[in-house]
Structure formats: structure tokens, C-alpha cells
Design an enzyme around this catalytic site. Structure first.
Site, PDB file in Angstrom:
ATOM      1  N   SER A 172       0.808  -1.212   0.000  1.00 48.30           N
ATOM      2  CA  SER A 172       0.000   0.000   0.000  1.00 48.30           C
ATOM      3  C   SER A 172       0.848   1.272   0.000  1.00 48.30           C
ATOM      4  CB  SER A 172      -0.967  -0.073   1.181  1.00 48.30           C
ATOM      5  OG  SER A 172      -1.962   0.897   1.090  1.00 48.30           O
ATOM      6  N   HIS A 195      -3.055  -1.867  -3.815  1.00 54.82           N
ATOM      7  CA  HIS A 195      -4.498  -1.931  -3.994  1.00 54.82           C
ATOM      8  C   HIS A 195      -5.054  -0.522  -4.136  1.00 54.82           C
ATOM      9  CE1 HIS A 195      -5.038  -0.548   0.166  1.00 54.82           C
ATOM     10  NE2 HIS A 195      -4.045  -1.349   0.459  1.00 54.82           N
TER      11      HIS A 195
END
Length: 182
Positions: A88, A113
Site C-alpha cells: 500500500s 491496492h
């Protein structure tokens, strides 16, 4: 009691050219990393890149933006070295390292993501939140475009998908996230 010899990584912790960013990407550890970059830039004895070792499952995207801005404005190249797990917000920081100086351990787990959140509120708050999420999606796309050399569609298809996307070290090199594996 016999004193144990320090490992190479333990010795590096105390070297002004190395910093270890571990745990959640959040204000206190990001501000420590920013301070380290500024101090390294003021130290004329340091030649070559400074090394930011990263082992993080991610965290606050706005804190990642702050660190990325400082890394990109650093007079000394900021090499990024991914170890353990990079997810992330930590993924964006790793990719934003100085080109040619981004490395990844061959056994490191790497994941990216779409932006996610756990905010709530009334209708007006949620409506405003939609605009804020759109802004962050565009900002994350731009940072990853600049860092990897992929176009907008390539970034969205590979990194900002609806579900978590895990990468091998080889895939991270192929997609321009890092330059080499160690």
C-alpha cells in the site's frame, strides 16, 4: 555476560546514511524519516545516495505523500530498499525512490491496492468524502506513473485494481517499481 557482535543490519541502524522505516506508515515514523533526509542533506561528508530501508504493511496515504515529496526534493538521491513486506503506502514510497537505486529482497512480499477508508458521517460528509477519494486516486495514479514509467491505464490495471494485487520481486522489476533484486 558475553557481549554479542552486532549484525551488519544492526550496525547500519546507527549509520547516518541508512534509515529503517518499519511498521505502519503514519505521522511519527514518517516525520522521523523526513528529519533524517534533511539532516543527511546538510551533511557534506555523505557522498552518494542515502538508504531508506522499508518493511511495512502500509498505512496513511497522506503521510506517504509527505515523505515522497521530501524524497523527491532531496539533494542526495534517496535509495529505497524493500525488505520483508511492502504494501500500500509503503509500495508508493518504495517506487518513489531514486531511479537506479530502488532494490527489493528476492523474498519480499509486495502488494498494492485501491485506496480504502473507514470514515463515516452524514450525507454531506460522505458526499465530500467521494471528492476526496477521487483526488487521492488521481494523486496515487500520478505518483506511480512518475515512479514506474507506466501510463495511467498501466498504473490502474496493474496497481490500483479493485482487489489486492500481490507481486513477485521479478514482477516488481518488470513493472518499474524497483530497479533490481538482491
Amino acid at each position: 555476560m558475553k557481549k554479542q557482535k552486532k549484525t551488519e543490519i544492526e550496525k547500519a541502524t546507527y549509520d547516518e546514511t541508512n534509515y529503517f522505516l518499519t511498521g505502519e506508515i503514519e505521522n511519527s515514523n514518517v516525520m522521523s524519516a523526513i528529519k533524517w533526509i534533511y539532516e543527511a542533506n546538510e551533511n557534506d561528508k555523505i557522498e552518494g545516495p542515502i538508504n531508506l530501508y522499508i518493511n511495512s504493511e502500509g498505512g496513511q496515504v497522506c503521510d506517504a505523500y509527505a515523505l515522497i515529496d521530501v524524497m523527491r526534493s532531496s539533494r542526495k538521491p534517496v535509495a529505497t530498499i524493500g525488505l520483508g513486506v511492502i504494501c500500500s503506502a509503503a509500495f508508493m514510497i518504495l517506487a518513489a525512490g531514486a531511479k537506479g537505486h530502488r532494490k527489493l529482497g528476492k523474498n519480499t512480499s509486495v502488494m498494492m491496492h485501491q485506496l480504502n477508508h473507514d470514515w463515516g458521517g452524514n450525507y454531506a460528509d460522505l458526499k465530500s468524502l467521494g471528492s476526496e477519494i477521487d483526488y487521492h486516486h488521481k494523486r496515487m495514479t500520478k505518483i506511480l506513473e512518475e515512479s514506474t514509467g507506466l501510463d495511467k491505464q498501466g498504473v490502474q490495471d496493474n496497481f490500483l485494481r479493485p482487489t489486492d494485487r500481490w507481486f513477485t520481486s521479478q514482477e516488481a522489476v518488470k513493472l518499474g517499481v524497483v530497479d533490481k533484486i538482491f
